[in-house]
Design a protein around this motif. Structure first.
Motif, PDB file in Angstrom:
ATOM      1  N   ARG A   1      -0.665  -7.712  -4.446  1.00 12.25           N
ATOM      2  CA  ARG A   1      -1.824  -6.806  -4.499  1.00 12.25           C
ATOM      3  C   ARG A   1      -1.343  -5.407  -4.155  1.00 12.25           C
ATOM      4  NH1 ARG A   1      -3.332 -11.022  -1.740  1.00 12.25           N
ATOM      5  NH2 ARG A   1      -3.370  -9.929   0.247  1.00 12.25           N
TER       6      ARG A   1
ATOM      7  N   GLN B   1      -2.121  -1.426  -3.673  1.00 17.80           N
ATOM      8  CA  GLN B   1      -3.145  -0.419  -3.401  1.00 17.80           C
ATOM      9  C   GLN B   1      -2.462   0.937  -3.438  1.00 17.80           C
ATOM     10  OE1 GLN B   1      -6.598  -0.944  -2.445  1.00 17.80           O
ATOM     11  NE2 GLN B   1      -6.772   1.260  -2.678  1.00 17.80           N
TER      12      GLN B   1
ATOM     13  N   ASN C   1      -7.057  -6.309 -12.699  1.00 19.91           N
ATOM     14  CA  ASN C   1      -7.972  -5.532 -11.883  1.00 19.91           C
ATOM     15  C   ASN C   1      -9.030  -6.469 -11.321  1.00 19.91           C
ATOM     16  OD1 ASN C   1      -6.919  -3.432 -14.067  1.00 19.91           O
ATOM     17  ND2 ASN C   1      -7.462  -2.348 -12.201  1.00 19.91           N
ATOM     18  N   SER C   2      -9.597  -6.077 -10.198  1.00 20.20           N
ATOM     19  CA  SER C   2     -10.513  -6.948  -9.467  1.00 20.20           C
ATOM     20  C   SER C   2     -11.615  -7.469 -10.369  1.00 20.20           C
ATOM     21  CB  SER C   2     -11.105  -6.164  -8.294  1.00 20.20           C
ATOM     22  OG  SER C   2     -11.985  -6.988  -7.571  1.00 20.20           O
TER      23      SER C   2
ATOM     24  N   THR D   1      -3.859   0.667  -8.988  1.00 25.02           N
ATOM     25  CA  THR D   1      -4.348  -0.299  -8.000  1.00 25.02           C
ATOM     26  C   THR D   1      -4.828  -1.559  -8.708  1.00 25.02           C
ATOM     27  OG1 THR D   1      -4.978   1.377  -6.398  1.00 25.02           O
ATOM     28  CG2 THR D   1      -6.134  -0.735  -6.270  1.00 25.02           C
TER      29      THR D   1
ATOM     30  N   GLN E   1      -3.080   4.773  -2.760  1.00 27.29           N
ATOM     31  CA  GLN E   1      -4.018   5.681  -2.103  1.00 27.29           C
ATOM     32  C   GLN E   1      -3.953   7.056  -2.748  1.00 27.29           C
ATOM     33  OE1 GLN E   1      -5.898   4.460   0.205  1.00 27.29           O
ATOM     34  NE2 GLN E   1      -4.819   2.671   1.003  1.00 27.29           N
TER      35      GLN E   1
ATOM     36  N   SER F   1       0.848  -1.187   0.000  1.00 24.80           N
ATOM     37  CA  SER F   1       0.000   0.000   0.000  1.00 24.80           C
ATOM     38  C   SER F   1       0.884   1.237   0.000  1.00 24.80           C
ATOM     39  CB  SER F   1      -0.918   0.009   1.229  1.00 24.80           C
ATOM     40  OG  SER F   1      -1.783   1.134   1.187  1.00 24.80           O
TER      41      SER F   1
END
Lengths: 111, 114
Positions: free
Chosen positions: A106, A108, A38-39, A84, A110, A12
């Motif tokens: 993974r 992330q 991507n998710s 992300t 911000q 992150s």
């Protein structure tokens, strides 16, 4: 079975920072590729590095390959929230087209 | 042009049912691959076609899994007598073929076996 491991498993960071992901693999390879997922979606190819190459750049991406250590790193510079995703390394062996994927990192970012 | 498409996007099957998953590769792509992706893991190779020939099926986990690509374009992955452990996302990818190793992935079919 997975070819190898990626670390960290999760990362992150803040927008604008650089992100570095590492991949290790077990057997001799022909090429190493990095993919983004991507998710809930399919994988997108980012960059390919051949076993006789040591470094490759594409836009904000920089990939290194150390075949003596059986490892690769992916650096994303000046990260954006849109970066992300999960990032996977994938290898192929001479004479075999199938890709063997790592377990993924993974990322992330911000805003 | 259009990318790789897969259908259905979601499939719920009762244990013991047979399922068929379809993949439409990018037009002109010689190579076609199927992968299985469990939750939180990287994809695992199942099988590979070059045109209509299945050249590598070493990743198929059991004889309940069968894949075909009869005309060298559309491919179908069939799973017979589904089990709970078959629950996963099934990804299809296509490629121009040698010397290109880059694979183009579809969105996947999420199979849930209840």
């Amino acid at each position: 079975s997975q070819q190898g491991e990626e670390d960290p498993q999760a990362l992150s960071i803040q927008e604008g920072e650089n992100a570095t992901m590492n991949c290790s693999y077990k057997t001799s390879i022909n090429n190493l590729q990095w993919y983004r997922q991507n998710s809930g979606r399919g994988l997108v190819h980012l960059i390919l590095i051949r076993s006789n190459e040591r470094e490759k750049h594409s836009g904000r991406l920089r990939v290194t390959l150390d075949t003596s250590k059986k490892s690769s790193s992916l650096l994303i510079t000046a990260s954006r929230a849109a970066d992300t995703a999960s990032y996977f390394c994938a290898t192929d062996k001479a004479g075999r087209r199938a890709l063997t994927f790592g377990s993924g990192t993974r990322l992330q970012v911000q805003p | 042009g259009a990318g790789v498409s897969q259908s259905p996007r979601y499939k719920v099957a009762k244990r013991g049912q047979d399922v068929a998953l379809r993949c439409d590769p990018i037009s002109g792509h010689v190579s076609l691959f199927w992968y299985q992706q469990a939750l939180g893991q990287g994809p695992e190779f199942l099988t590979y076609f070059q045109n209509e020939a299945q050249l590598d099926k070493s990743g198929l986990p059991s004889d309940r899994f069968f894949a075909e690509r009869p005309e060298g374009s559309v491919s179908t992955l069939k799973i017979q007598r589904t089990q709970q452990e078959d629950s996963a996302v099934y990804l299809c990818a296509s490629s121009f073929g040698q010397p290109s190793y880059e694979q183009y992935f579809g969105p996947g079919t999420r199979l849930t076996v209840t």
